[in-house]
Every structure is written in structure tokens, then in C-alpha cells.
Design a protein around this motif. Structure first.
Motif, PDB file in Angstrom:
ATOM      1  N   GLU A 152       0.541  -0.847   3.420  1.00 54.62           N
ATOM      2  CA  GLU A 152       1.650  -1.327   4.232  1.00 54.62           C
ATOM      3  C   GLU A 152       2.104  -0.231   5.182  1.00 54.62           C
ATOM      4  O   GLU A 152       1.763   0.949   5.020  1.00 54.62           O
ATOM      5  N   GLY A 153       2.891  -0.623   6.181  1.00 52.89           N
ATOM      6  CA  GLY A 153       3.527   0.337   7.075  1.00 52.89           C
ATOM      7  C   GLY A 153       2.551   1.165   7.886  1.00 52.89           C
ATOM      8  O   GLY A 153       1.472   0.702   8.287  1.00 52.89           O
ATOM      9  N   ALA A 154       2.909   2.441   8.094  1.00 56.17           N
ATOM     10  CA  ALA A 154       2.106   3.326   8.936  1.00 56.17           C
ATOM     11  C   ALA A 154       0.713   3.543   8.358  1.00 56.17           C
ATOM     12  O   ALA A 154      -0.277   3.631   9.091  1.00 56.17           O
ATOM     13  N   GLU A 155       0.625   3.627   7.024  1.00 56.59           N
ATOM     14  CA  GLU A 155      -0.659   3.809   6.373  1.00 56.59           C
ATOM     15  C   GLU A 155      -1.586   2.629   6.672  1.00 56.59           C
ATOM     16  O   GLU A 155      -2.766   2.815   6.988  1.00 56.59           O
ATOM     17  N   HIS A 156      -1.031   1.405   6.616  1.00 58.19           N
ATOM     18  CA  HIS A 156      -1.826   0.212   6.916  1.00 58.19           C
ATOM     19  C   HIS A 156      -2.251   0.189   8.374  1.00 58.19           C
ATOM     20  O   HIS A 156      -3.410  -0.124   8.692  1.00 58.19           O
ATOM     21  N   ARG A 157      -1.344   0.538   9.271  1.00 59.42           N
ATOM     22  CA  ARG A 157      -1.679   0.500  10.705  1.00 59.42           C
ATOM     23  C   ARG A 157      -2.795   1.494  11.037  1.00 59.42           C
ATOM     24  O   ARG A 157      -3.672   1.195  11.849  1.00 59.42           O
ATOM     25  N   ARG A 158      -2.776   2.674  10.402  1.00 57.72           N
ATOM     26  CA  ARG A 158      -3.829   3.656  10.663  1.00 57.72           C
ATOM     27  C   ARG A 158      -5.185   3.141  10.171  1.00 57.72           C
ATOM     28  O   ARG A 158      -6.186   3.220  10.881  1.00 57.72           O
ATOM     29  N   ARG A 159      -5.212   2.623   8.949  1.00 56.53           N
ATOM     30  CA  ARG A 159      -6.479   2.110   8.418  1.00 56.53           C
ATOM     31  C   ARG A 159      -6.927   0.872   9.195  1.00 56.53           C
ATOM     32  O   ARG A 159      -8.121   0.692   9.456  1.00 56.53           O
ATOM     33  N   LYS A 160      -5.974   0.016   9.587  1.00 57.57           N
ATOM     34  CA  LYS A 160      -6.311  -1.190  10.331  1.00 57.57           C
ATOM     35  C   LYS A 160      -6.904  -0.835  11.693  1.00 57.57           C
ATOM     36  O   LYS A 160      -7.845  -1.500  12.163  1.00 57.57           O
ATOM     37  N   ALA A 161      -6.368   0.222  12.332  1.00 53.78           N
ATOM     38  CA  ALA A 161      -6.911   0.657  13.624  1.00 53.78           C
ATOM     39  C   ALA A 161      -8.381   1.043  13.496  1.00 53.78           C
ATOM     40  O   ALA A 161      -9.186   0.790  14.406  1.00 53.78           O
ATOM     41  N   LEU A 162      -8.743   1.626  12.354  1.00 53.59           N
ATOM     42  CA  LEU A 162     -10.137   1.983  12.116  1.00 53.59           C
ATOM     43  C   LEU A 162     -11.000   0.728  12.013  1.00 53.59           C
ATOM     44  O   LEU A 162     -12.085   0.656  12.600  1.00 53.59           O
ATOM     45  N   PHE A 163     -10.518  -0.297  11.308  1.00 57.86           N
ATOM     46  CA  PHE A 163     -11.275  -1.537  11.178  1.00 57.86           C
ATOM     47  C   PHE A 163     -11.390  -2.255  12.524  1.00 57.86           C
ATOM     48  O   PHE A 163     -12.418  -2.865  12.819  1.00 57.86           O
TER      49      PHE A 163
END
Length: 420
Positions: A106-117
Motif C-alpha cells: 500500500e501507499g508509497a511502497e505500492h506505487r514504487r513497485r507498481k511503477a516497476l510493473f
């Protein structure tokens, strides 16, 4: 339930919609088994009977809320106060995503990993490369006289293409085993029993193999596997690599439904074969709307949230009815008719059409693989209609709506006559 039981009524496309001040509760101590028995129609049937778009149940001994409609999609994909952590049963989580994966963040951690995907699945040339590999693997299997199911044909081609695209090059024997395991990860997700436990055990073996391949540094430099390995430890990268491979192979189920639709509505294949291939994406989007793929998605409330005037307490599992929303006449007139002329488009902001989620893909839990899904489906439809001649023998094409995930019973068996 009467009008007096509701705080207010709204209107959507000329249809009365009940907006309950409190969500009604279904009778019964627990509704897990009724939901499994009724499958895809569970939420829609009870919403229609109650005259509402949401109700409360007990699921696996805990409180849950079932919702349908675009507002429900917006709640699950974008509203504050919800998390995917704890939303799925443990076996489903382990089969489909696993702990530490992007969907559990969730949050910033999710956005960083999602950007990679997003970079891996939507970056320039990524989808085209995957489709080229899929088409080559599909064509390599086709020959006159072949008897095969479209689901098997698609799964084999998707698994080979996905592995090579990710940066894995298994032996033929390992690839055959891997194809079955990748398919079973999705296929077993709605079931509980020895087969599920076996697939969980097999998944662990695949994760170990991928992690060892990462440590050996065998993947090409710009491959998704190498990019993942540069961003996270090998064991985590192996989990996320599976979260690329498994969904790609799962597209084979959509392709089987597309083949079924081509058989039942042959006018479309004739249209595509006569120089009108531009309409293939419209056809495939209607397949995604009508096909019973995954019926629901779920989240947990981290704090009290409000939906249509009703309060949903913290710690409640919220289940969004994807299939029921896609078959709601308020949003899709004559919903049980197959009509590609609806010209649905996943890129438009329409929360009523949410086969792989809704909202902004970069900031929500919407799947970043929709472009790849549609491209792979479109490629398969084009090859079925324009590159081969086949017939569909008499078979059982029924779809059991209490089997999750559903599929045409026969897998859509075809007999190839010639290759164009």
C-alpha cells in the motif's frame, strides 16, 4: 425490502436504485458455502432480490460486505481506508500473488513497485515483443489434421512466450510441467482440497527454480527477470516473476471464451477475415465483459468508510461483484447479449467496465497487464479467423457458473483442416 427500509433512492439510466441507510444482512450464520455453490451469480441474485446494490454476510466466520456497480468499483480501486492485506483467503493469496508481492503493498511502497510493473508490462515495445513470441509459439503447434482444445493451444503458446519474454529458458520437459503449474495456480484458486495443496507445493518449487536462475545470472540484461533482480532480493524477484508469468498464462481462459464466441457468432469471424480486423479489439472487450473469469475482488477496511450512505466498519472484508456489474442492465443494456458493437475500451474511465480493475493503474490496485491481455486475445482471434481453417466438433461448450474460475467445459475443441 420496501422503500420504507431505505433512506433514499437514486436513479441510474432511468432505473430506480436503492441507497440503504444500513446494508441489509442475509439470513444465516455463514454464507461461505452458499457463495461457493452459487458462484458468479451469488451477489447479483441477492442484490436483485433485496432491491439494493450491497448487503452484509458472514464469510469464513467474519463480517463481509458484498457490493456491485461502478461506485463499488471506485471504492475498491481508489478510496482511502482500504487495503488488500488480509482480503484474500490464505490459499488464494499464496496461489495468485503471495506475500511480499505488489498486490499486498500500500501507499508509497505500492506505487514504487507498481511503477516497476508498469515499466515491464507497458513500456515501449514490451507488449509487441510478448505478442510476437506468442504468435510464433502458437503457429509452431498448428498443422493440418491437428485435434486440440483452444485452451491447451493457448496455454502452451502463452507459457513458452511468457517464459522467454521474462528471461527464462526452461527445457522442453520443464516447460511442459511449468505450463500446467502456471495454469493450475489460477485454476485452483477457487477450490479447496488436495489439488490445491499440491499446486501450492509445486509453486514453491517453481519459485526456488526461478530464484536459482536469477542467482546464476542467466537472463538477458534487459529482460524483466534481470530488471526485477536488480530491484529486490532473488526470492522476492522470483515471486514477482511468477506474478508476470501466471497472469499471462491465465489469458488462455479468455482466449477459450473468445473461440467459443467465434463459434456461436460466426458472423464476426467472417467480418475479420474479410479485411475488418480493426474490430477485433471490440470483439475481445465484449468477451472480457461477458466471460465469467474471476467473479469478485476484495479489500479490507482499515477504518470506517461510507458507501451510498451506509457505514462499513473497520476490519470488514469488502467484495466487489465484477461479473454482476458487467451483467447489470443499468450499465450494459441487454447484458446477456453478445454485442461487440458496444465498443468497450479499457483505456476509458468507465468503472462499470472493470474486468481487471478500475481507476488509475499507477496509483490503485488495477492490473497493469490489460494492454497485454487485449493484445494477446486480439492476436489469437486474428490467427483463428485469418490464418487457419478448422471446424468445431460437437462437444460440451457449457459453462458451469458455480466453478471458479469458470471455463467452457470442453476447452473448445477444434480440428484443423488447413493453414493459410
Amino acid at each position: 425490502m420496501t422503500r420504507q427500509d431505505h433512506e433514499a433512492f437514486g436513479r441510474q439510466d432511468g432505473v430506480d436504485v436503492a441507497i440503504p441507510a444500513t446494508l441489509p444482512k442475509l439470513r444465516g450464520l455463514d454464507h461461505t458455502l452458499p457463495m461457493l455453490r452459487q458462484g458468479y451469480d451469488f451477489i447479483r441474485t441477492h442484490c436483485d432480490a433485496l432491491g439494493v446494490d450491497g448487503f452484509r454476510i458472514r464469510l469464513l466466520g467474519k463480517d463481509a460486505v458484498c457490493l456491485r456497480g461502478p461506485e463499488a468499483a471506485q471504492l475498491l480501486y481508489g478510496a482511502d481506508g482500504l487495503t488488500r492485506k488480509g482480503a484474500m483467503p490464505a490459499t488464494v493469496l499464496r496461489l495468485l500473488q503471495d506475500k511480499g508481492s505488489v498486490q499486498q503493498m500500500e501507499g508509497a511502497e505500492h506505487r514504487r513497485r507498481k511503477a516497476l510493473f508498469i515499466r515491464l508490462l507497458m513500456g515501449e515495445g514490451r507488449v509487441d515483443a510478448l505478442v510476437r513470441g506468442f504468435e510464433a509459439a502458437w503457429r509452431s503447434q498448428i498443422r493440418p489434421g491437428l485435434n486440440i482444445t483452444v485452451m491447451e493451444l493457448a496455454n502452451n503458446a502463452l507459457a513458452r512466450a511468457a517464459c522467454h519474454w521474462v528471461g527464462l529458458y526452461p527445457s522442453e520437459g520443464r516447460l511442459a510441467r511449468l505450463t500446467r503449474i502456471l495454469f493450475d495456480m489460477s485454476d485452483r484458486s477457487g477450490h479447496f482440497g488436495p489439488g490445491t495443496l499440491k499446486t501450492l507445493w509445486q509453486r514453491r518449487g517453481v519459485e526456488r527454480w526461478i530464484a536459482n536462475e536469477i542467482r546464476a545470472g542467466k537472463a538477458p540484461e534487459r529482460s524483466p527477470l534481470t530488471i526485477l533482480a536488480n530491484e529486490m532480493p532473488p526470492d522476492v524477484a522470483a515471486v514477482e516473476a511468477l506474478n508476470l508469468l501466471r497472469p499471462i498464462v491465465a489469458v488462455g481462459r479468455y482466449i477459450a471464451f473468445a473461440a467459443k464466441a467465434l463459434h456461436e457468432h460466426p458472423i464476426w469471424c467472417g467480418l475479420f477475415n474479410s479485411g475488418n480486423a480493426d474490430y477485433i479489439p471490440d470483439f475481445c472487450e465484449e468477451v472480457r465483459r461477458t466471460s465469467p473469469f474471476f467473479p469478485f475482488t476484495a479489500a479490507m477496511t482499515e477504518r470506517e468508510v461510507t458507501w451510498q450512505g451506509a457505514t462499513i466498519p473497520a476490519g470488514t472484508r469488502v467484495i466487489f461483484d465484477i461479473h454482476g456489474t458487467h451483467h447489470d442492465p443499468r450499465f450494459f443494456p441487454q447484458p446477456d447479449r453478445f454485442r461487440p458493437e458496444r465498443m468497450l475500451d479499457w483505456t476509458l474511465d468507465d468503472p462499470a467496465f472493470a474486468p481487471q480493475g478500475a481507476g488509475d493503474v499507477a496509483t490503485t490496485h488495477r492490473c497493469p497487464g490489460e494492454a497485454a491481455t487485449l493484445a494477446l486475445m486480439s492476436s489469437a482471434v486474428r490467427m483463428l479467423c485469418c490464418e487457419m481453417r478448422y471446424d468445431v466438433p460437437e462437444q460440451d461448450l457449457s459453462v458451469a457458473m458455480n466453478r471458479i474460475p469458470a471455463q467452457p467445459a470442453s476447452g473448445v475443441r477444434i480440428r484443423v483442416h488447413s493453414i493459410d
